[in-house]
Design an enzyme around this catalytic site. Structure first.
Site, short mmCIF file in Angstrom:
data_model
loop_
_atom_site.label_atom_id
_atom_site.label_comp_id
_atom_site.label_asym_id
_atom_site.label_seq_id
_atom_site.Cartn_x
_atom_site.Cartn_y
_atom_site.Cartn_z
N TYR A 149 3.29 1.89 1.20
CA TYR A 149 2.15 0.99 1.03
C TYR A 149 2.31 0.31 -0.32
CZ TYR A 149 -2.57 -0.69 0.14
OH TYR A 149 -3.65 -1.49 -0.16
N GLU A 179 -1.38 -7.57 0.02
CA GLU A 179 -1.10 -6.22 0.52
C GLU A 179 0.02 -6.25 1.54
OE1 GLU A 179 -4.23 -3.04 1.85
OE2 GLU A 179 -3.68 -4.23 3.62
#
Length: 387
Positions: free
Chosen positions: A109, A197
């Site tokens: 992530y 993101e």
């Protein structure tokens, strides 16, 4: 302003963040043609909507032939995709991203957002890629690593090395990881993002580090100088009332309750909604008309309230500082000339020109439930819905 996945990947790609070969399609025929042109043994069709959780909701499907691509596209295009982020109303799928398949070795992530406490952008990474970061934060917060960054300097070499060590990235992938992270930070800083993101950021066999998904949010207040980005806005993905509010420079967010709220000031709006909840009610919206709204803006705001299908009572809570109470009263009357008020109206007015505002409303002949203070107003609004 939110970007679709394919738009976010294209933007990040300009800053050196690698992606897979792909094509955006809007029809079944385009999906079939795109698969043939991609010439990959396997590909993935991904619904393009402004919401996470698409895979769990059935919005992401692998395909192994042009025929299968057509069949899956037929099912996905036009479907109502309901995820944990869309709510029960879901979102209609109007476009798809066809992307080549790959062999993933590890998932991470990676994101850049604003740390409002530190008043700096912050890079967040985790070895728990492919999992919702909120779940990681709840279950294993120690697995999320953070590095604050300087706005003019971006992500520094020593910070990249720290992230590499914390994630345990193999030496063969360290260079591509560093390039991807620097690109992600540059994209965030140079496009006035509130969020950039990648989840997952994957180590792909034979390809190095690749963005398998991407989410980018642009600060609406910067769009006047980001005209190229502003053109990427997909109005079909936005709440029509919220889009109309933005046109009038109003802060509006639709909620699922039945008490419409109009307030001047974000803090007062939050307190108003809290009081409604305290008395057992449910606000239908957040609406801040701001401190210096004109009568025209007030009229537009009042009409927005009444267009919400769930509204069964309206609570106007104004503490006039910069905004004058007579301006609010005149704006409401202007709106009611165009829209019929069918629900109880509770008003609490205090502050600048309050006597003039109350006089205007009293002489209007409107059936108004007067409140002595905001707590009294919230209580009366909740009672009005129940009656």
């Amino acid at each position: 302003m939110k970007l679709h996945e394919h738009q976010a990947k294209e933007l990040l790609g300009k800053f050196g963040v690698p992606g897979l070969r792909s094509a955006v399609v809007f029809s079944v025929d385009e999906a079939v043609a795109a698969f043939k042109k991609l010439a990959a043994p396997v590909a993935v069709l991904k619904a393009q909507v402004h919401a996470g959780g698409r895979g769990k909701a059935g919005g992401i499907k692998p395909v192994k032939s042009a025929e299968e691509a057509g069949e899956v596209a037929t099912k996905l295009l036009g479907m109502k995709l309901v995820t944990h982020q869309t709510g029960p109303e879901g979102k209609i799928v109007r476009r798809l991203l066809l992307e080549e398949g790959c062999e993933v070795e590890r998932e991470f992530y990676a994101a850049v957002t604003l740390d409002r406490v530190a008043e700096k952008p912050v890079v967040m990474v985790s070895a728990e890629g492919g999992v919702e970061i909120e779940e990681v934060a709840r279950r294993s917060p120690e697995k999320i690593f953070r590095e604050h960054i300087s706005v003019p300097d971006g992500l520094q070499g020593f910070q990249v090395r720290k992230l590499i060590n914390r994630l345990g990235i193999d030496k063969s992938a360290q260079k591509s990881f560093g390039e991807a992270m620097r690109g992600l930070v540059r994209a965030f800083l140079e496009n006035d993002c509130s969020l950039a993101e990648i989840n997952p950021l994957a180590l792909v066999r034979g390809r190095g580090i690749v963005a398998l998904d991407a989410k980018v949010d642009i600060d609406d207040r910067s769009l006047f100088r980001r005209t190229a980005l502003a053109e990427l806005r997909d109005a079909a993905e936005e709440d029509p009332l919220e889009a109309e509010a933005a046109r009038w420079d109003l802060s509006y967010i639709s909620l699922t309750g039945n008490i419409g709220c109009m307030v001047n000031g974000a803090g007062l709006a939050m307190a108003t909604m809290d009081l409604i909840k305290l008395h057992g009610g449910e606000p239908a919206n957040f609406l801040d008309v701001g401190g210096g709204a004109s009568a025209e803006q007030v009229a537009a705001a009042f009409k927005l309230l009444l267009q919400h299908s769930g509204v069964r009572a309206v609570f106007i809570n104004i503490f006039g500082g910069i905004m004058r109470c007579d301006t609010l009263a005149n704006g409401m009357l202007a709106a009611l000339k165009e829209v019929k008020l069918a629900w109880p109206l509770v008003i609490r007015l205090e502050g600048t020109n309050v006597d003039a505002g109350r006089k205007i409303l009293k002489e209007s002949g409107l059936k108004i439930i007067e409140a002595t203070d905001m707590n009294d107003g919230a209580r009366k609004a909740v009672a009005a819905v129940r009656n």
